[in-house]
Write an enzyme that holds these catalytic residues in place. Structure first.
Site, PDB file in Angstrom:
ATOM      1  N   TYR A 142       0.791  -1.088   0.133  1.00 13.61           N
ATOM      2  CA  TYR A 142       0.128   0.105  -0.002  1.00 13.61           C
ATOM      3  C   TYR A 142       0.817   1.357  -0.151  1.00 13.61           C
ATOM      4  CZ  TYR A 142      -3.871  -3.093   1.187  1.00 13.61           C
ATOM      5  OH  TYR A 142      -4.647  -4.042   1.418  1.00 13.61           O
ATOM      6  N   LYS A 193       4.165 -15.419   2.935  1.00 14.39           N
ATOM      7  CA  LYS A 193       4.111 -16.501   1.648  1.00 14.39           C
ATOM      8  C   LYS A 193       5.736 -16.775   1.366  1.00 14.39           C
ATOM      9  CE  LYS A 193       2.049 -18.347  -1.762  1.00 14.39           C
ATOM     10  NZ  LYS A 193       1.322 -19.664  -1.385  1.00 14.39           N
ATOM     11  N   ASP A 225      -2.197 -18.288   2.338  1.00 16.93           N
ATOM     12  CA  ASP A 225      -3.237 -19.234   1.738  1.00 16.93           C
ATOM     13  C   ASP A 225      -3.837 -20.380   2.791  1.00 16.93           C
ATOM     14  OD1 ASP A 225      -0.645 -20.243   1.265  1.00 16.93           O
ATOM     15  OD2 ASP A 225      -0.986 -20.954  -0.672  1.00 16.93           O
ATOM     16  N   ASP A 249      -4.943  -6.971   5.995  1.00 18.37           N
ATOM     17  CA  ASP A 249      -6.160  -6.602   5.607  1.00 18.37           C
ATOM     18  C   ASP A 249      -7.060  -7.505   5.152  1.00 18.37           C
ATOM     19  OD1 ASP A 249      -7.951  -4.824   4.903  1.00 18.37           O
ATOM     20  OD2 ASP A 249      -6.739  -4.009   3.083  1.00 18.37           O
ATOM     21  N   ASP A 253     -10.535  -9.290   7.828  1.00 22.81           N
ATOM     22  CA  ASP A 253     -11.909  -9.014   7.195  1.00 22.81           C
ATOM     23  C   ASP A 253     -12.116 -10.351   7.225  1.00 22.81           C
ATOM     24  OD1 ASP A 253     -11.973  -6.235   6.828  1.00 22.81           O
ATOM     25  OD2 ASP A 253     -11.933  -6.271   4.624  1.00 22.81           O
TER      26      ASP A 253
END
Length: 361
Positions: A142, A193, A225, A249, A253
């Site tokens: 970001y 990851k 994942d 993020d 959620d």
């Protein structure tokens, strides 16, 4: 009497409806506990764009820097969707996090016992879920450079975002996560990851090194994942989770859905001298202005403000207990309403919780 200056940034949509309910509860706490709250409103997001041309006016930033803490509502909405990325309401929140060095976002995801059946997952899966997701807030995709778009000779375009972290950025959020884990069940899951991303390899190395300073905390590493899958398969296996910005993020959620409604979940953004507290539900433009939004996430965010910025843990516990008491009495806003429950609106729910807080002193 202690006096606290609180910047109130209601923002857009239902943020302007739920934030006053959080203020209401803080005012009750102050009156009962011998503290004084001075609330200073300011513009941010879409309403700030309409009034000043930018999502974070200098006066708002200055107020936040001079306050003890920030009550934040939400930003964004269809009205501003066609603006360029750098001019959109959400950039106001991102800039505020960057300017105040709010590098650690704490998002609890708890499945309240009386709301288990509101979750889209089976009772046997979600019952007992109590997770704290800690998301790094000021680095990664970001904010990384280079970023942008460019024309190509063949007439197409190329877009670039850069995931970048320094060892210092990783270390400070890792320490924040270990500190939180020490106060919970002493179990920390670090998400990355590392099998693909070089940035994640550094992330894993630094988190592992920091973990040596916290021998009481059980640390494990999970690929993002696999973590996403496990959150909907067996969420109770997690206690405290730490992840970089993008992964955090998405996962926070996902974890929020376990509780049955985004309207139930608070958050705290910490790191600098001034903490920012906001519900995670967004602006919900479809119900904005109707007086039906759930203020509980905003009220619980106020509880986190008491706990983390003002070091008033006992008062925060009273706020949390009051929310539970009102839910146990069967009161529900539209998002969590069920058969046999008592339907209430935004303001009435705020009044009920404020009354229970007052009775607890």
């Amino acid at each position: 009497m202690a006096t606290y200056k609180i910047a109130v940034l209601g923002g857009d949509g239902i943020g302007q409806e739920v934030t006053p309910q959080a203020q209401k509860v803080l005012s009750v706490v102050g009156k009962a506990a011998g503290a004084s709250f001075e609330f200073e409103p300011a513009l941010v997001g879409g309403v700030a764009i309409d009034a000043t041309g930018g999502p974070l006016p200098e006066s708002t930033l200055r107020l936040c820097q001079q306050s003890h803490a920030i009550l934040f509502g939400s930003v964004g909405g269809p009205k501003w969707d066609n603006l360029l990325q750098e001019q959109r309401p959400e950039r106001g929140l991102l800039a505020l996090r960057k300017e105040l060095d709010l590098f650690a976002n704490l998002r609890p995801a708890r499945c309240f016992p009386m709301l288990v059946d509101a979750s889209p997952l089976k009772r046997s899966v979600v019952e007992g879920t109590d997770i704290m997701v800690i998301r790094e807030l000021t680095g990664g995709l970001y904010f990384g450079e280079p970023r942008g778009r460019e024309k190509l000779p063949d007439g197409g375009e190329r877009a670039v975002n850069t995931m970048v972290y320094t060892s210092r950025e990783i270390e400070r959020v890792a320490r924040a996560a270990f500190d939180v884990a020490m106060k919970r069940k002493k179990r920390l899951t670090s998400v990355d990851k590392a099998n693909v991303l070089i940035v994640s390899q550094l992330w894993r190395e630094v988190v592992t090194r920091v973990g040596k300073d916290y021998p009481a905390v059980e640390l494990d590493h999970v690929l993002v994942d696999n973590c996403a899958m496990a959150l909907v398969h067996k969420p109770t296996q997690f206690d405290t989770i730490v992840a970089e910005n993008t992964f955090g993020d998405i996962l926070s959620d996902e974890a929020a859905i376990l509780a049955g409604s985004m309207g139930m979940l608070p958050s705290a953004s910490l790191g600098g001298k001034v903490g920012l507290y906001e519900p995670v539900h967004g602006t919900a433009p479809d119900i904005a202005g109707k007086g039906v939004a759930n203020p509980i996430a905003a009220i619980l965010s106020a509880g986190m403000l008491l706990r983390y910025s003002l070091d008033r843990g006992a008062d925060a516990a009273r706020v949390d207990a009051a929310v539970l008491k009102v839910l146990e009495q069967g009161y529900r806003t539209r998002d969590i309403h069920g058969e046999g429950m008592k339907a209430v609106g935004t303001e009435e729910m705020g009044d009920l919780i404020a009354r229970e807080v007052e009775r607890s002193y």
